[in-house]
Design a protein around this motif. Structure first.
Motif, PDB file in Angstrom:
ATOM      1  N   ARG A  23      -6.041 -77.984 -10.598  1.00 38.50           N
ATOM      2  CA  ARG A  23      -5.228 -77.149 -11.291  1.00 38.50           C
ATOM      3  C   ARG A  23      -3.845 -77.442 -11.452  1.00 38.50           C
ATOM      4  NH1 ARG A  23      -2.379 -73.937  -8.202  1.00 38.50           N
ATOM      5  NH2 ARG A  23      -2.670 -74.042  -5.854  1.00 38.50           N
ATOM      6  N   VAL A  24      -3.168 -76.881 -12.337  1.00 41.23           N
ATOM      7  CA  VAL A  24      -1.813 -77.094 -12.742  1.00 41.23           C
ATOM      8  C   VAL A  24      -1.091 -76.280 -11.461  1.00 41.23           C
ATOM      9  CG1 VAL A  24       0.428 -76.358 -14.060  1.00 41.23           C
ATOM     10  CG2 VAL A  24      -1.592 -77.073 -15.103  1.00 41.23           C
ATOM     11  N   GLY A  25      -0.271 -77.055 -10.748  1.00 38.43           N
ATOM     12  CA  GLY A  25       0.526 -76.427  -9.531  1.00 38.43           C
ATOM     13  C   GLY A  25      -0.252 -76.819  -8.415  1.00 38.43           C
ATOM     14  N   GLY A  26      -1.320 -77.590  -8.285  1.00 36.74           N
ATOM     15  CA  GLY A  26      -2.306 -77.749  -7.022  1.00 36.74           C
ATOM     16  C   GLY A  26      -2.170 -79.099  -6.552  1.00 36.74           C
ATOM     17  N   SER A  27      -2.740 -79.405  -5.379  1.00 37.77           N
ATOM     18  CA  SER A  27      -2.675 -80.792  -4.616  1.00 37.77           C
ATOM     19  C   SER A  27      -3.889 -80.579  -3.987  1.00 37.77           C
ATOM     20  CB  SER A  27      -1.649 -80.630  -3.688  1.00 37.77           C
ATOM     21  OG  SER A  27      -1.647 -79.700  -2.651  1.00 37.77           O
ATOM     22  N   ASN A  28      -4.436 -81.894  -3.393  1.00 29.25           N
ATOM     23  CA  ASN A  28      -5.525 -81.873  -2.393  1.00 29.25           C
ATOM     24  C   ASN A  28      -5.093 -82.628  -1.306  1.00 29.25           C
ATOM     25  OD1 ASN A  28      -7.447 -80.492  -3.951  1.00 29.25           O
ATOM     26  ND2 ASN A  28      -7.735 -82.298  -5.497  1.00 29.25           N
TER      27      ASN A  28
ATOM     28  N   ILE B  92       2.937 -82.755  -9.930  1.00 28.06           N
ATOM     29  CA  ILE B  92       4.385 -82.954  -9.636  1.00 28.06           C
ATOM     30  C   ILE B  92       5.142 -82.022 -10.169  1.00 28.06           C
ATOM     31  CG2 ILE B  92       6.258 -84.721  -9.766  1.00 28.06           C
ATOM     32  CD1 ILE B  92       4.148 -86.653  -9.854  1.00 28.06           C
ATOM     33  N   LYS B  93       4.670 -81.180 -11.108  1.00 29.00           N
ATOM     34  CA  LYS B  93       5.575 -80.087 -11.628  1.00 29.00           C
ATOM     35  C   LYS B  93       4.339 -79.155 -12.431  1.00 29.00           C
ATOM     36  CE  LYS B  93       9.293 -78.589 -14.631  1.00 29.00           C
ATOM     37  NZ  LYS B  93      10.348 -79.050 -15.740  1.00 29.00           N
ATOM     38  N   PRO B  94       4.350 -78.113 -12.267  1.00 27.31           N
ATOM     39  CA  PRO B  94       4.947 -77.232 -10.854  1.00 27.31           C
ATOM     40  C   PRO B  94       4.256 -78.073  -9.808  1.00 27.31           C
ATOM     41  CG  PRO B  94       3.284 -76.085 -12.070  1.00 27.31           C
ATOM     42  CD  PRO B  94       3.524 -77.215 -12.982  1.00 27.31           C
ATOM     43  N   VAL B  95       5.015 -77.838  -8.697  1.00 26.08           N
ATOM     44  CA  VAL B  95       4.637 -78.527  -7.211  1.00 26.08           C
ATOM     45  C   VAL B  95       4.047 -77.349  -6.265  1.00 26.08           C
ATOM     46  CG1 VAL B  95       6.856 -78.323  -6.165  1.00 26.08           C
ATOM     47  CG2 VAL B  95       5.222 -80.177  -5.757  1.00 26.08           C
ATOM     48  N   ASP B  96       3.078 -78.111  -5.595  1.00 28.68           N
ATOM     49  CA  ASP B  96       2.426 -77.173  -4.667  1.00 28.68           C
ATOM     50  C   ASP B  96       3.583 -76.959  -3.463  1.00 28.68           C
ATOM     51  OD1 ASP B  96       0.823 -75.526  -2.669  1.00 28.68           O
ATOM     52  OD2 ASP B  96      -0.745 -76.891  -2.986  1.00 28.68           O
ATOM     53  N   ARG B  97       4.281 -76.097  -3.501  1.00 32.18           N
ATOM     54  CA  ARG B  97       5.509 -75.953  -2.193  1.00 32.18           C
ATOM     55  C   ARG B  97       4.731 -75.786  -1.050  1.00 32.18           C
ATOM     56  NH1 ARG B  97      10.332 -75.454  -4.999  1.00 32.18           N
ATOM     57  NH2 ARG B  97      11.228 -74.921  -3.041  1.00 32.18           N
ATOM     58  N   ASP B  98       3.654 -74.793  -1.006  1.00 27.04           N
ATOM     59  CA  ASP B  98       3.071 -74.230   0.055  1.00 27.04           C
ATOM     60  C   ASP B  98       2.480 -75.378   0.823  1.00 27.04           C
ATOM     61  OD1 ASP B  98       3.369 -71.850  -0.375  1.00 27.04           O
ATOM     62  OD2 ASP B  98       1.525 -71.351  -1.193  1.00 27.04           O
ATOM     63  N   VAL B  99       1.676 -76.496   0.320  1.00 26.04           N
ATOM     64  CA  VAL B  99       1.196 -77.543   1.060  1.00 26.04           C
ATOM     65  C   VAL B  99       2.331 -78.398   1.744  1.00 26.04           C
ATOM     66  CG1 VAL B  99       1.097 -79.226  -0.894  1.00 26.04           C
ATOM     67  CG2 VAL B  99      -0.868 -79.118   1.071  1.00 26.04           C
ATOM     68  N   LEU B 100       3.376 -78.284   0.972  1.00 26.58           N
ATOM     69  CA  LEU B 100       4.465 -79.557   1.501  1.00 26.58           C
ATOM     70  C   LEU B 100       5.007 -78.868   2.651  1.00 26.58           C
ATOM     71  CD1 LEU B 100       6.188 -80.363  -1.584  1.00 26.58           C
ATOM     72  CD2 LEU B 100       4.305 -81.742  -0.422  1.00 26.58           C
ATOM     73  N   VAL B 101       5.262 -77.351   2.751  1.00 26.84           N
ATOM     74  CA  VAL B 101       5.908 -76.647   3.697  1.00 26.84           C
ATOM     75  C   VAL B 101       4.893 -76.706   5.012  1.00 26.84           C
ATOM     76  CG1 VAL B 101       6.682 -74.543   4.509  1.00 26.84           C
ATOM     77  CG2 VAL B 101       7.568 -75.179   2.341  1.00 26.84           C
ATOM     78  N   GLU B 102       3.653 -76.430   4.629  1.00 30.29           N
ATOM     79  CA  GLU B 102       2.711 -76.663   5.561  1.00 30.29           C
ATOM     80  C   GLU B 102       2.558 -77.865   6.597  1.00 30.29           C
ATOM     81  OE1 GLU B 102      -2.369 -76.346   6.233  1.00 30.29           O
ATOM     82  OE2 GLU B 102      -1.356 -76.394   4.261  1.00 30.29           O
ATOM     83  N   SER B 103       2.655 -78.985   5.501  1.00 26.48           N
ATOM     84  CA  SER B 103       2.716 -80.266   6.081  1.00 26.48           C
ATOM     85  C   SER B 103       4.090 -80.488   6.704  1.00 26.48           C
ATOM     86  CB  SER B 103       2.610 -81.361   4.890  1.00 26.48           C
ATOM     87  OG  SER B 103       1.282 -81.136   4.391  1.00 26.48           O
TER      88      SER B 103
ATOM     89  N   VAL C  92      -2.967 -86.819   4.788  1.00 23.86           N
ATOM     90  CA  VAL C  92      -2.787 -87.442   3.420  1.00 23.86           C
ATOM     91  C   VAL C  92      -2.682 -86.260   2.343  1.00 23.86           C
ATOM     92  CG1 VAL C  92      -3.541 -89.172   1.669  1.00 23.86           C
ATOM     93  CG2 VAL C  92      -3.598 -89.684   4.051  1.00 23.86           C
ATOM     94  N   VAL C  93      -1.672 -86.215   1.445  1.00 28.10           N
ATOM     95  CA  VAL C  93      -1.881 -85.087   0.421  1.00 28.10           C
ATOM     96  C   VAL C  93      -1.564 -85.921  -0.873  1.00 28.10           C
ATOM     97  CG1 VAL C  93      -0.602 -83.201  -0.462  1.00 28.10           C
ATOM     98  CG2 VAL C  93      -0.776 -83.299   2.015  1.00 28.10           C
ATOM     99  N   ASP C  94      -2.739 -85.579  -1.743  1.00 25.24           N
ATOM    100  CA  ASP C  94      -2.517 -85.994  -3.003  1.00 25.24           C
ATOM    101  C   ASP C  94      -1.721 -84.800  -3.813  1.00 25.24           C
ATOM    102  OD1 ASP C  94      -2.785 -86.891  -5.762  1.00 25.24           O
ATOM    103  OD2 ASP C  94      -4.896 -86.445  -5.793  1.00 25.24           O
ATOM    104  N   LEU C  95      -0.554 -85.149  -4.253  1.00 22.29           N
ATOM    105  CA  LEU C  95       0.394 -84.269  -5.095  1.00 22.29           C
ATOM    106  C   LEU C  95       0.221 -84.362  -6.376  1.00 22.29           C
ATOM    107  CD1 LEU C  95       2.253 -82.025  -3.906  1.00 22.29           C
ATOM    108  CD2 LEU C  95       4.287 -83.619  -4.319  1.00 22.29           C
ATOM    109  N   TYR C  96      -0.762 -84.248  -6.956  1.00 29.35           N
ATOM    110  CA  TYR C  96      -1.289 -84.566  -8.216  1.00 29.35           C
ATOM    111  C   TYR C  96      -0.480 -84.054  -9.493  1.00 29.35           C
ATOM    112  CZ  TYR C  96      -4.480 -80.747  -8.290  1.00 29.35           C
ATOM    113  OH  TYR C  96      -4.988 -79.351  -8.163  1.00 29.35           O
TER     114      TYR C  96
END
Length: 331
Positions: free
Chosen positions: A194-199, A242-253, A236-240
């Motif tokens: 999704r737009v704004g997502g990551s895995n 990049i904009k908008p970015v998944d801020r939650d997964v980055l803070v959690e990581s 390992v996070v795939d930050l597919y």
């Protein structure tokens, strides 16, 4: 003797694997499927019709337009089509779209929130032997600073198909970062996009490797496997997106592992690493090491693999860099 023939769904992970497809192949297929579902979808070419554009041209000749090597013209035309309700997909070199036609992308697309999608090929250093004129290490930095622009970087051909369909449904301008040749497959069909997502592709407690894009994510996954053999647990996070970015997964990581290393086939300035650092600095400060293309033009011409080694973006170099950071911050 008879056997059972299993029909694979076009765009599925098994279908991609069986046919050995590249991200540009599946992006083109997704554009065609989007056109099947919505007669507003149009293909706009920058002289790259031979890179998978023929099926669209054959099925929908009235919705297929090749402008040749005239990127500013094709971006302007795409913007005009969008004002008339069309959904144009621009297929051209990513570097040419965002440097040669930067003003048109900025004003005609981003400023007007035009519903146009740019499928940028030959990004990073995949055009190894072509040298600096065709290397593309600035596109993410340029695209992500434009207001209203969504920036997506698929990790493999499966993600490219899914994210192209996501882009087609999104209202507004989108930049899709693609390569040209088949790359290692990362995804099966169990993941969503999704737009704004990551895995999150792998869990670990010692360090988080954040990557985006073709080759880089697969390299991060392979590096994490090598690090595990050394006793280092790498998330390992795939930050597919990049904009908008998944801020939650980055803070959690950041909170979970206390250390982040980013990997991208893009300049180490302005791309994935900068995106991650901006979020982490504001919300969960931890050390961030950025691995990317150095701040210089290539001085040597060589294969894609040779260029990856030169930039320190091959698996061995990533393993060494991550291991160095873990040892440094464990002290």
């Amino acid at each position: 003797m008879t056997g059972t023939v299993t029909r694979l769904e076009p765009g599925s992970a098994d279908w991609v694997r069986r046919h050995g497809l590249s991200a540009i192949d599946t992006c083109r297929l997704a554009q065609l499927h989007a056109a099947d579902a919505d007669d507003r979808v149009t293909s706009i070419e920058g002289d790259l019709g031979d890179c998978g554009g023929e099926p669209f041209a054959e099925r929908y000749p009235e919705r297929y337009h090749d402008f040749g090597i005239a990127e500013a013209n094709l971006v302007g035309a795409a913007a005009g089509m969008a004002t008339r309700g069309k959904i144009p997909f621009i297929n051209t070199f990513g570097g040419f779209a965002l440097t040669r036609a930067c003003e048109q992308v900025r004003l005609d697309l981003a400023y007007h929130q035009a519903n146009v999608k740019i499928a940028g090929t030959f990004t990073g250093i995949v055009a190894g032997f072509s040298g600096p004129t065709h290397h593309c290490g600035e596109d993410l930095a340029i695209a992500r600073v434009m207001p209203n622009m969504v920036v997506l970087a698929p990790a493999d051909a499966v993600a490219a198909y899914r994210l192209t369909r996501v882009a087609a449904r999104h209202q507004g301008p989108v930049y899709l970062r693609l390569g040209i040749d088949p790359t290692d497959q990362v995804y099966d069909d169990s993941f969503s996009f999704r737009v704004g997502g990551s895995n999150v592709l792998r869990e670990g407690e010692d360090v988080t490797i954040v990557a985006a894009g073709l080759t880089s994510v697969a390299t991060a996954v392979a590096a994490a496997g090598c690090l595990a053999a050394r006793g280092v647990g790498a998330r390992v996070v795939d930050l597919y997106s990049i904009k908008p970015v998944d801020r939650d997964v980055l803070v959690e990581s950041a909170e979970r592992t206390g250390l982040i290393v980013t990997v991208e086939e893009h300049s180490a300035i302005g791309g994935v690493g900068s995106t991650v650092a901006e979020v982490v600095a504001a919300e969960a400060p931890v050390p961030v090491r950025m691995l990317g293309m150095p701040d210089e033009y290539a001085h040597e011409i060589g294969s894609y693999e040779a260029q990856l080694r030169r930039c320190g973006l091959d698996v061995d170099s990533v393993v060494a860099a991550v291991d160095e950071e873990v040892r440094r911050w464990r002290k």
